[in-house]
Design a protein around this motif. Structure first.
Motif, short mmCIF file in Angstrom:
data_model
loop_
_atom_site.label_atom_id
_atom_site.label_comp_id
_atom_site.label_asym_id
_atom_site.label_seq_id
_atom_site.Cartn_x
_atom_site.Cartn_y
_atom_site.Cartn_z
N ILE A 97 0.84 -1.21 0.00
CA ILE A 97 0.00 0.00 0.00
C ILE A 97 0.87 1.26 0.00
O ILE A 97 0.64 2.19 -0.78
CB ILE A 97 -0.97 -0.02 1.20
CG1 ILE A 97 -2.01 -1.13 1.02
CG2 ILE A 97 -1.65 1.34 1.37
CD1 ILE A 97 -2.83 -1.42 2.25
N ILE A 98 1.88 1.29 0.87
CA ILE A 98 2.77 2.46 0.94
C ILE A 98 3.48 2.67 -0.39
O ILE A 98 3.57 3.80 -0.89
CB ILE A 98 3.80 2.29 2.08
CG1 ILE A 98 3.11 2.34 3.43
CG2 ILE A 98 4.88 3.36 2.00
CD1 ILE A 98 4.01 1.93 4.57
N THR A 99 3.98 1.58 -0.96
CA THR A 99 4.68 1.68 -2.24
C THR A 99 3.75 2.18 -3.32
O THR A 99 4.14 3.02 -4.14
CB THR A 99 5.28 0.31 -2.63
OG1 THR A 99 6.12 -0.15 -1.57
CG2 THR A 99 6.10 0.42 -3.89
N ALA A 100 2.51 1.69 -3.32
CA ALA A 100 1.54 2.14 -4.32
C ALA A 100 1.30 3.65 -4.19
O ALA A 100 1.27 4.37 -5.20
CB ALA A 100 0.23 1.38 -4.18
N PHE A 101 1.16 4.14 -2.95
CA PHE A 101 0.95 5.58 -2.76
C PHE A 101 2.19 6.38 -3.15
O PHE A 101 2.08 7.44 -3.78
CB PHE A 101 0.55 5.88 -1.30
CG PHE A 101 -0.92 5.76 -1.05
CD1 PHE A 101 -1.78 6.77 -1.44
CD2 PHE A 101 -1.44 4.63 -0.44
CE1 PHE A 101 -3.14 6.66 -1.21
CE2 PHE A 101 -2.79 4.50 -0.21
CZ PHE A 101 -3.65 5.52 -0.60
N ALA A 102 3.37 5.90 -2.76
CA ALA A 102 4.60 6.62 -3.11
C ALA A 102 4.78 6.66 -4.63
O ALA A 102 5.15 7.70 -5.19
CB ALA A 102 5.80 5.95 -2.45
N ASN A 103 4.49 5.55 -5.29
CA ASN A 103 4.62 5.51 -6.75
C ASN A 103 3.54 6.33 -7.43
O ASN A 103 3.79 6.95 -8.46
CB ASN A 103 4.60 4.07 -7.26
CG ASN A 103 5.76 3.26 -6.72
OD1 ASN A 103 5.64 2.05 -6.54
ND2 ASN A 103 6.88 3.89 -6.43
N LEU A 104 2.34 6.36 -6.85
CA LEU A 104 1.29 7.22 -7.38
C LEU A 104 1.73 8.68 -7.30
O LEU A 104 1.52 9.46 -8.24
CB LEU A 104 -0.02 7.01 -6.62
CG LEU A 104 -1.18 7.92 -7.02
CD1 LEU A 104 -1.56 7.71 -8.48
CD2 LEU A 104 -2.37 7.68 -6.09
N ALA A 105 2.37 9.04 -6.21
CA ALA A 105 2.89 10.41 -6.06
C ALA A 105 3.90 10.71 -7.17
O ALA A 105 3.86 11.78 -7.79
CB ALA A 105 3.53 10.59 -4.69
N ASP A 106 4.79 9.76 -7.44
CA ASP A 106 5.79 9.95 -8.50
C ASP A 106 5.11 10.12 -9.86
O ASP A 106 5.50 10.98 -10.66
CB ASP A 106 6.76 8.77 -8.56
CG ASP A 106 7.65 8.71 -7.33
OD1 ASP A 106 7.89 9.75 -6.71
OD2 ASP A 106 8.12 7.59 -7.00
N ILE A 107 4.11 9.29 -10.12
CA ILE A 107 3.40 9.37 -11.40
C ILE A 107 2.67 10.71 -11.52
O ILE A 107 2.69 11.35 -12.58
CB ILE A 107 2.42 8.19 -11.55
CG1 ILE A 107 3.16 6.85 -11.55
CG2 ILE A 107 1.53 8.34 -12.77
CD1 ILE A 107 4.15 6.66 -12.67
N LEU A 108 2.04 11.15 -10.44
CA LEU A 108 1.34 12.44 -10.47
C LEU A 108 2.32 13.59 -10.69
O LEU A 108 2.02 14.55 -11.41
CB LEU A 108 0.55 12.65 -9.18
CG LEU A 108 -0.67 11.73 -9.01
CD1 LEU A 108 -1.22 11.85 -7.59
CD2 LEU A 108 -1.74 12.05 -10.04
#
Length: 168
Positions: free
Chosen positions: A45-56
């Motif tokens: 979950i944390i990785t998904a959020f961190a990667n979503l931040a990078d994508i955004l």
């Protein structure tokens, strides 16, 4: 020892503990395995959020385009602000993990999942090409994540008590 064998040992030991013995080792093993699964789930979950931040942030940078030389234009791009907020949220969750688990166990899993997620998201959303060398690299990273996770529990048991800092 298989899960079924552990359950049998657990049942036997639970009956023994009803006779006044201490909490059985088998129960502790099953409980800590559940905690390890929770760690992996939280890290995903944390990785998904961190990667979503990078994508955004990447989407925001693409929208800002040639205005990257103008800091005000970058700051006015909503995707960058959304990415920053999501990144701060993932950082807060990461601090939660660091307070409860070995960084030498959690960090390689976090980083490895990040490489995999960002590569897949880049392919899906930005149509970046993923060649054979990258696929081999992703497979190697996934194997490393598994090895790090399994290697962090040399005796098969992770009690959590060894996570406490031994410094005064």
């Amino acid at each position: 020892m298989s899960a079924a064998s552990r359950l049998l040992v657990l049942q036997t030991n639970v009956h023994s503990s009803a006779r006044g013995e201490t909490f059985p080792e088998a129960a502790r093993i099953l409980v800590t395995e559940r905690l390890d699964f929770n760690l992996i789930l939280i890290l995903i979950i944390i990785t998904a959020f961190a990667n979503l931040a990078d994508i955004l942030l990447k989407v925001g940078a693409n929208h800002a385009g040639s205005t990257l030389g103008n800091p005000l234009a970058v700051l006015l791009t909503p995707w960058i602000w959304i990415g920053a907020v999501v990144g701060i949220g993932s950082m807060a969750m990461w601090i939660y993990v660091l307070a409860r688990h070995h960084i030498s166990h959690a960090y390689p899993i976090f980083v490895g999942l990040g490489f995999i997620n960002v590569t897949l998201a880049s392919w899906l959303y930005f149509h970046e090409r993923i060649g054979t060398p990258r696929l081999i690299g992703i497979t190697t990273i996934l194997a490393g994540i598994i090895i790090v996770h399994l290697g962090s529990r040399p005796d098969g048991v992770h009690t959590g008590s060894e996570n406490k800092d031994s410094r005064p």
